[in-house]
Write a protein that holds these residues in place. Structure first.
Motif, PDB file in Angstrom:
ATOM      1  N   UNK A 330       8.729 -19.361  10.064  1.00 26.02           N
ATOM      2  CA  UNK A 330       7.309 -19.248  10.360  1.00 26.02           C
ATOM      3  C   UNK A 330       6.726 -17.925   9.909  1.00 26.02           C
ATOM      4  N   UNK A 331       7.541 -16.871   9.954  1.00 28.21           N
ATOM      5  CA  UNK A 331       7.080 -15.555   9.529  1.00 28.21           C
ATOM      6  C   UNK A 331       6.857 -15.512   8.013  1.00 28.21           C
ATOM      7  N   UNK A 332       7.663 -16.240   7.256  1.00 32.15           N
ATOM      8  CA  UNK A 332       7.458 -16.332   5.806  1.00 32.15           C
ATOM      9  C   UNK A 332       6.069 -16.921   5.507  1.00 32.15           C
ATOM     10  N   UNK A 333       5.728 -17.964   6.245  1.00 30.67           N
ATOM     11  CA  UNK A 333       4.411 -18.593   6.069  1.00 30.67           C
ATOM     12  C   UNK A 333       3.310 -17.623   6.475  1.00 30.67           C
ATOM     13  N   UNK A 334       3.522 -16.922   7.588  1.00 29.90           N
ATOM     14  CA  UNK A 334       2.520 -15.964   8.070  1.00 29.90           C
ATOM     15  C   UNK A 334       2.218 -14.903   7.021  1.00 29.90           C
ATOM     16  N   UNK A 335       3.257 -14.428   6.330  1.00 30.69           N
ATOM     17  CA  UNK A 335       3.061 -13.396   5.312  1.00 30.69           C
ATOM     18  C   UNK A 335       2.238 -13.925   4.139  1.00 30.69           C
ATOM     19  N   UNK A 336       2.467 -15.171   3.749  1.00 31.14           N
ATOM     20  CA  UNK A 336       1.684 -15.753   2.658  1.00 31.14           C
ATOM     21  C   UNK A 336       0.231 -15.929   3.081  1.00 31.14           C
ATOM     22  N   UNK A 337       0.017 -16.451   4.286  1.00 30.77           N
ATOM     23  CA  UNK A 337      -1.343 -16.643   4.808  1.00 30.77           C
ATOM     24  C   UNK A 337      -2.077 -15.314   4.874  1.00 30.77           C
ATOM     25  N   UNK A 338      -1.432 -14.293   5.418  1.00 28.53           N
ATOM     26  CA  UNK A 338      -2.055 -12.964   5.493  1.00 28.53           C
ATOM     27  C   UNK A 338      -2.349 -12.421   4.099  1.00 28.53           C
ATOM     28  N   UNK A 339      -1.429 -12.662   3.158  1.00 31.70           N
ATOM     29  CA  UNK A 339      -1.625 -12.199   1.787  1.00 31.70           C
ATOM     30  C   UNK A 339      -2.843 -12.822   1.138  1.00 31.70           C
ATOM     31  N   UNK A 341      -5.528 -13.987   2.750  1.00 33.87           N
ATOM     32  CA  UNK A 341      -6.705 -13.387   3.376  1.00 33.87           C
ATOM     33  C   UNK A 341      -6.971 -11.980   2.825  1.00 33.87           C
ATOM     34  N   UNK A 342      -5.905 -11.206   2.675  1.00 31.09           N
ATOM     35  CA  UNK A 342      -6.063  -9.844   2.160  1.00 31.09           C
ATOM     36  C   UNK A 342      -6.581  -9.863   0.730  1.00 31.09           C
ATOM     37  N   UNK A 343      -6.028 -10.749  -0.088  1.00 36.12           N
ATOM     38  CA  UNK A 343      -6.477 -10.862  -1.470  1.00 36.12           C
ATOM     39  C   UNK A 343      -7.953 -11.249  -1.536  1.00 36.12           C
ATOM     40  N   UNK A 344      -8.353 -12.186  -0.687  1.00 33.90           N
ATOM     41  CA  UNK A 344      -9.749 -12.629  -0.683  1.00 33.90           C
ATOM     42  C   UNK A 344     -10.693 -11.501  -0.275  1.00 33.90           C
ATOM     43  N   UNK A 345     -10.241 -10.664   0.662  1.00 32.62           N
ATOM     44  CA  UNK A 345     -11.115  -9.596   1.143  1.00 32.62           C
ATOM     45  C   UNK A 345     -11.206  -8.423   0.160  1.00 32.62           C
ATOM     46  N   UNK A 346     -10.137  -8.214  -0.618  1.00 33.83           N
ATOM     47  CA  UNK A 346     -10.122  -7.081  -1.561  1.00 33.83           C
ATOM     48  C   UNK A 346     -10.429  -7.504  -2.990  1.00 33.83           C
ATOM     49  N   UNK A 347     -10.483  -8.835  -3.202  1.00 31.85           N
ATOM     50  CA  UNK A 347     -10.734  -9.384  -4.544  1.00 31.85           C
ATOM     51  C   UNK A 347      -9.684  -8.902  -5.556  1.00 31.85           C
ATOM     52  N   UNK A 348      -8.431  -8.864  -5.094  1.00 28.95           N
ATOM     53  CA  UNK A 348      -7.329  -8.452  -5.965  1.00 28.95           C
ATOM     54  C   UNK A 348      -6.053  -9.150  -5.517  1.00 28.95           C
ATOM     55  N   UNK A 349      -5.083  -9.241  -6.431  1.00 31.28           N
ATOM     56  CA  UNK A 349      -3.802  -9.886  -6.103  1.00 31.28           C
ATOM     57  C   UNK A 349      -3.016  -9.051  -5.095  1.00 31.28           C
ATOM     58  N   UNK A 350      -2.204  -9.715  -4.280  1.00 30.10           N
ATOM     59  CA  UNK A 350      -1.320  -9.050  -3.330  1.00 30.10           C
ATOM     60  C   UNK A 350       0.106  -9.443  -3.674  1.00 30.10           C
ATOM     61  N   UNK A 351       0.977  -8.459  -3.786  1.00 28.09           N
ATOM     62  CA  UNK A 351       2.342  -8.759  -4.220  1.00 28.09           C
ATOM     63  C   UNK A 351       3.351  -7.842  -3.563  1.00 28.09           C
ATOM     64  N   UNK A 352       4.644  -8.184  -3.766  1.00 28.88           N
ATOM     65  CA  UNK A 352       5.743  -7.331  -3.373  1.00 28.88           C
ATOM     66  C   UNK A 352       5.759  -6.983  -1.911  1.00 28.88           C
ATOM     67  N   UNK A 353       5.864  -5.698  -1.608  1.00 31.66           N
ATOM     68  CA  UNK A 353       5.996  -5.222  -0.238  1.00 31.66           C
ATOM     69  C   UNK A 353       4.748  -5.483   0.598  1.00 31.66           C
ATOM     70  N   UNK A 354       3.631  -5.795  -0.049  1.00 29.67           N
ATOM     71  CA  UNK A 354       2.397  -6.067   0.692  1.00 29.67           C
ATOM     72  C   UNK A 354       2.432  -7.449   1.352  1.00 29.67           C
ATOM     73  N   UNK A 355       3.353  -8.282   0.902  1.00 30.39           N
ATOM     74  CA  UNK A 355       3.451  -9.619   1.495  1.00 30.39           C
ATOM     75  C   UNK A 355       4.386  -9.597   2.702  1.00 30.39           C
TER      76      UNK A 355
END
Length: 355
Positions: A330-339, A341-355
């Motif tokens: 479930x935590x793997x899914x949570x990290x993707x979902x958060x990623x 949302x973060x990408x949408x708010x910053x208008x940029x890709x999210x990768x690596x340690x940010x996920x």
């Protein structure tokens, strides 16, 4: 005398195997799981916890043998529970699960795991230090067609996977929504968090860890959460593709998932209703429909996947073994979902340690 001893032996086995369960949160999913658990052999729902007396009153009248509590901690202290189901609004999941851990009680938590990665981290750290049997309610893994698709993908018959496209739609919201699901502080988000987390889980189950996400969201009917999401996902194995989701698309009475996978040697299309596979070697489509794949369940409430899910949880507790679908999944899914949302708010890709 011998017959009596045999009967006593069978009774003792039954007593050992009997599971006493408690359910926290008596909304739609709490009622569903309570009904299924009470239908399974060797399972007794001993108590339910719910803050609203309006909901508890008919339970007291119709099921007087079940203990009813406004405070779930009172239920944990007073009932001798072997298992707890957490079916509350999302914002309560992590803290209740931590209380289950503190008491050493196995638990099942409905999806998503929490409202954010930060919300879930204390629980993940705690369960690693003091593990108990646990499971998260990503029930789509128990749907016949998605199970078959997983089997086909894992077989390697498609060769190297190149590209995927996926969607999840339902006709749910066409005006301002009411209730906790439409409040970000209670739900964690809109359609992505409360509905399409199922799709994200299937993609992670099929393809592995995600290394990069890029997402876009749109709110139209909702003020606080999103109604539309479009995202690109890149997996560690090199497979990339898109997911699209909305709860505000017409002509989808029930939630519908569709995943299309293109590989080196063929392609696969899977929905809730069918799996279709085309291989270059055979140069034709092979179809599997849900009625062909269906294996019956003892009690069907809301769909057979929920009974399979609950049966799997019960057997895991009885056998004292890992569920294979624990909160780390479930935590793997949570990290993707958060990623996303973060990408949408910053208008940029999210990768690596940010996920």
């Amino acid at each position: 005398m011998k017959i009596r001893l045999n009967l006593l032996s069978q009774l003792l086995v039954f007593m050992v195997d009997n599971i006493n369960a408690g359910v926290i949160g008596m909304g739609k999913m709490g009622i569903l799981h309570t009904g299924i658990l009470n239908s399974l052999n060797g399972v007794n729902v001993k108590g339910v916890a719910e803050k609203q007396d309006l909901i508890l009153k008919p339970i007291r009248q119709l099921l007087p043998s079940i203990g009813t509590y406004n405070d779930y901690l009172d239920m944990i202290k007073k009932e001798n529970l072997d298992l707890i189901y957490i079916t509350t609004p999302t914002s309560f999941h992590a803290n209740i699960a931590l209380d289950c851990l503190d008491h050493g009680i196995p638990f099942f938590v409905e999806k998503p795991l929490g409202i954010s990665v930060d919300d879930c981290k204390p629980l993940i750290e705690a369960v690693r230090k003091k593990p108990v049997i646990n499971m998260i309610g990503y029930s789509k893994r128990f749907v016949d067609t998605f199970t078959k698709a997983k089997e086909i993908i894992d077989s390697g018959i498609l060769g190297e996977l190149i590209y995927f496209n996926s969607s999840m739609y339902v006709s749910q919201l066409f005006s301002k929504g009411k209730g906790w699901r439409y409040k970000k502080e209670a739900s964690g988000g809109g359609v992505l968090s409360t509905l399409a987390a199922h799709l994200v889980d299937l993609l992670v189950w099929f393809f592995g860890e995600v290394s990069l996400v890029e997402g876009h969201t749109k709110s139209y009917y909702s003020k606080d959460v999103e109604d539309f999401v479009h995202a690109y996902l890149l997996f560690e194995g090199g497979l990339g593709g898109y997911m699209d989701t909305s709860w505000s698309v017409r002509n989808h009475r029930l939630p519908e998932i569709k995943i299309e996978v293109h590989g080196e040697k063929g392609m696969l299309v899977v929905t809730d209703d069918y799996v279709k596979i085309y291989t270059d070697q055979e140069a034709r489509w092979k179809n599997y429909y849900k009625q062909d794949l269906y294996a019956g369940v003892e009690f069907d409430l809301g769909g057979p996947e929920y009974t399979r899910e609950d049966r799997h949880m019960i057997e895991s507790v009885k056998q004292k073994q890992d569920t294979g679908l624990d909160i780390l999944e479930g935590f793997k899914v949570q990290k993707v979902v958060d990623g996303i949302y973060k990408s949408a708010s910053t208008n940029s890709a999210v990768e690596g340690d940010e996920l």
